[in-house]
Design a protein around this motif. Structure first.
Motif, PDB file in Angstrom:
ATOM      1  N   VAL A  41      58.838  13.715  37.840  1.00  0.00           N
ATOM      2  CA  VAL A  41      57.822  14.591  37.246  1.00  0.00           C
ATOM      3  C   VAL A  41      57.531  15.776  38.152  1.00  0.00           C
ATOM      4  O   VAL A  41      57.483  16.930  37.704  1.00  0.00           O
ATOM      5  N   GLY A  42      57.339  15.508  39.433  1.00  0.00           N
ATOM      6  CA  GLY A  42      57.040  16.600  40.355  1.00  0.00           C
ATOM      7  C   GLY A  42      58.169  17.593  40.466  1.00  0.00           C
ATOM      8  O   GLY A  42      57.947  18.817  40.475  1.00  0.00           O
ATOM      9  N   PHE A  43      59.409  17.092  40.554  1.00  0.00           N
ATOM     10  CA  PHE A  43      60.571  17.971  40.629  1.00  0.00           C
ATOM     11  C   PHE A  43      60.665  18.836  39.374  1.00  0.00           C
ATOM     12  O   PHE A  43      60.913  20.048  39.450  1.00  0.00           O
ATOM     13  N   THR A  44      60.448  18.211  38.215  1.00  0.00           N
ATOM     14  CA  THR A  44      60.523  18.954  36.945  1.00  0.00           C
ATOM     15  C   THR A  44      59.447  20.026  36.872  1.00  0.00           C
ATOM     16  O   THR A  44      59.707  21.171  36.469  1.00  0.00           O
ATOM     17  N   VAL A  45      58.233  19.675  37.261  1.00  0.00           N
ATOM     18  CA  VAL A  45      57.131  20.652  37.240  1.00  0.00           C
ATOM     19  C   VAL A  45      57.444  21.835  38.139  1.00  0.00           C
ATOM     20  O   VAL A  45      57.289  23.007  37.741  1.00  0.00           O
ATOM     21  N   ALA A  46      57.891  21.553  39.358  1.00  0.00           N
ATOM     22  CA  ALA A  46      58.161  22.637  40.294  1.00  0.00           C
ATOM     23  C   ALA A  46      59.293  23.534  39.799  1.00  0.00           C
ATOM     24  O   ALA A  46      59.190  24.777  39.818  1.00  0.00           O
ATOM     25  N   VAL A  47      60.400  22.939  39.344  1.00  0.00           N
ATOM     26  CA  VAL A  47      61.557  23.728  38.918  1.00  0.00           C
ATOM     27  C   VAL A  47      61.235  24.537  37.663  1.00  0.00           C
ATOM     28  O   VAL A  47      61.492  25.747  37.593  1.00  0.00           O
ATOM     29  N   VAL A  48      60.647  23.883  36.653  1.00  0.00           N
ATOM     30  CA  VAL A  48      60.380  24.568  35.385  1.00  0.00           C
ATOM     31  C   VAL A  48      59.360  25.676  35.573  1.00  0.00           C
ATOM     32  O   VAL A  48      59.538  26.812  35.094  1.00  0.00           O
ATOM     33  N   CYS A  49      58.281  25.372  36.273  1.00  0.00           N
ATOM     34  CA  CYS A  49      57.218  26.376  36.449  1.00  0.00           C
ATOM     35  C   CYS A  49      57.718  27.585  37.220  1.00  0.00           C
ATOM     36  O   CYS A  49      57.497  28.741  36.810  1.00  0.00           O
ATOM     37  N   LEU A 108      59.542  33.139  37.703  1.00  0.00           N
ATOM     38  CA  LEU A 108      60.490  34.084  38.278  1.00  0.00           C
ATOM     39  C   LEU A 108      61.284  34.807  37.189  1.00  0.00           C
ATOM     40  O   LEU A 108      61.592  36.005  37.306  1.00  0.00           O
ATOM     41  N   TYR A 109      61.625  34.094  36.117  1.00  0.00           N
ATOM     42  CA  TYR A 109      62.338  34.723  35.008  1.00  0.00           C
ATOM     43  C   TYR A 109      61.501  35.846  34.400  1.00  0.00           C
ATOM     44  O   TYR A 109      61.986  36.966  34.194  1.00  0.00           O
TER      45      TYR A 109
END
Length: 432
Positions: A140-148, A153-154
């Motif tokens: 969950v934490g990895f997903t939150v950090a990467v997606v957010c 940045l996009y």
């Protein structure tokens, strides 16, 4: 590292209140960078921890009916503790400093007692719970950090590269191919950036709080400390009661009896002065001798409570005087600096006095040695002899010394194997 931890452990708004905007921005950037690193590292850490503990415990339980299961379980616990310690250090990225863990000390008795200490330790099972939860939490934490961060940045960089790489702006039937669309995407990125910051900060803070709850030992350490203080307070009360009983006994059997005899001799001398002057003078002389003995016993009693030499000239001279009065050759090495707290000096003095007395009476030694030194913020007192050993650590004298030392938050240990030698070691806190 500690300065960095103390810096980032506070929220930037609090830590930099009243400072410039650049410092405020730098604090937030540092904080978000550490939070992001913590969340990204959660996935690999969780994968490794989950794999190790599940494999180890399933194998150990599967082989429980054989002799192989127990060693595998112990090895899994050892590895689990190592990974838990690594997690405590990783948590410093969020909570500001490594989390303090506390495991039950393993006794040096029978093997079964050691195994009980390991398996009955609550922290062992709290570590296991953290390792099992870390994988889903890490995902969950990895997903939150990467997606957010990818979304932010996009959006924020879209005006720069949407002309350079048109494919990134092509969504099938819908293409962002004008500057108006680019500015709109950039605006959306600005508006959703606080949401990204909030999600990353909340995810890292929540995970860090859970890590502190499962991997920390604040509550258990406090409970253990209360138990220790309760025991040492009871020991101090017992030691004080025993000391008072000794003083009363010495007064009753020694000085008081001599003073009673002195009063009787003076009364008889008073009656004889008229009819038997020589006999009266003899009784007065006897009374004078009794007075001298009573004074000597009172001085010894006062010395037993707190020696005058200890109060006047310090621990080093008092211990050297003890060694000089000891019946066996005794060497003294003193390297503890200047004066210490009176309670610490008294405890150290009585440790040496009792140890020397016991060695002379019971050890059959030919040489004694006393060493007093300071190690960090503790005073270390060591008394050794070359006797036959076999000293009973639960004996009355040593138990009284242990209670006196533990009342000051110290520790008393004795090593006395059969055949000798014997080493008594006391550690007393003596922070400057």
């Amino acid at each position: 590292m500690s300065s960095m931890h103390s810096y980032v452990s506070e929220t930037p708004t609090v830590a930099l209140a009243g400072r410039s905007r650049s410092e405020w921005a730098a604090a937030w950037a540092t904080r978000l960078g550490l939070d992001t690193a913590y969340l990204l590292l959660g996935l690999p850490a969780g994968t490794i921890a989950f794999t190790v503990v599940v494999t180890g415990w399933s194998t150990a339980l599967g082989l429980a009916i054989t002799l192989i299961g127990l060693p595998i379980a112990l090895a899994t616990i050892v590895v689990s503790r190592g990974m838990a310690n690594a997690e405590r250090w990783r948590a410093a990225l969020v909570v500001g400093s490594p989390i303090r863990g506390r495991y039950r000390p393993v006794t040096t008795g029978r093997i079964i007692d050691r195994l009980k200490a390991v398996f009955a330790d609550a922290q062992t099972w709290k570590d296991l719970g953290w390792h099992l939860l870390l994988l889903p939490i890490g995902i969950v934490g990895f997903t939150v950090a990467v997606v957010c961060w990818c979304w932010s940045l996009y959006c924020l960089t879209f005006p720069i590269w949407f002309k350079i790489t048109p494919a990134a702006a092509d969504f099938g039937d819908f293409t962002l191919d004008t500057w108006w669309w680019a500015l709109l995407v950039f605006t959306v990125g600005i508006l959703t950036l606080p949401m990204t910051v909030a999600l990353v900060r909340a995810g890292a803070a929540g995970t860090g709080a859970l890590a502190r709850l499962l991997l920390g030992a604040d509550t258990e350490e406090l409970e253990e400390r209360v138990e220790v203080l309760t025991e040492t307070r009871a020991g101090a009360v017992d030691a004080a009661a025993a000391e008072l009983e000794r003083i009363e006994r010495d007064l009753h059997d020694g000085a008081q009896a001599r003073l009673v005899a002195l009063a009787m001799d003076l009364g008889m001398a008073e009656e004889r002065f008229a009819r038997d002057p020589d006999g009266a003078r003899e009784l007065v002389g006897k009374a004078r001798d009794e007075a001298k003995h009573a004074l000597a016993e009172l001085r010894d009693l006062a010395r037993g409570m707190r020696p005058a030499l200890l109060a006047e000239r310090g621990l080093a001279e008092a211990i050297r005087a003890l060694a000089a009065r000891t019946q066996l050759p005794t060497t003294v090495a003193f390297d503890a600096g200047g004066r210490l707290a009176p309670a610490v000096e008294s405890a150290a003095y009585f440790v040496v006095a009792e140890a020397l007395t016991n060695a002379v009476k019971h050890s059959g030694a030919t040489r004694l040695s006393v060493r007093v030194s300071r190690e960090d913020e503790r005073l270390v007192v060591e008394v050794s002899d070359d006797g036959r050993g076999g000293a009973d650590a639960s004996g009355g004298g040593l138990t009284g010394l242990r209670k006196r030392v533990e009342a000051l938050d110290g520790a008393l240990r004795i090593a006395s194997p059969p055949g000798g030698p014997t080493l008594l070691r006391a550690e007393l806190p003596c922070a400057s």
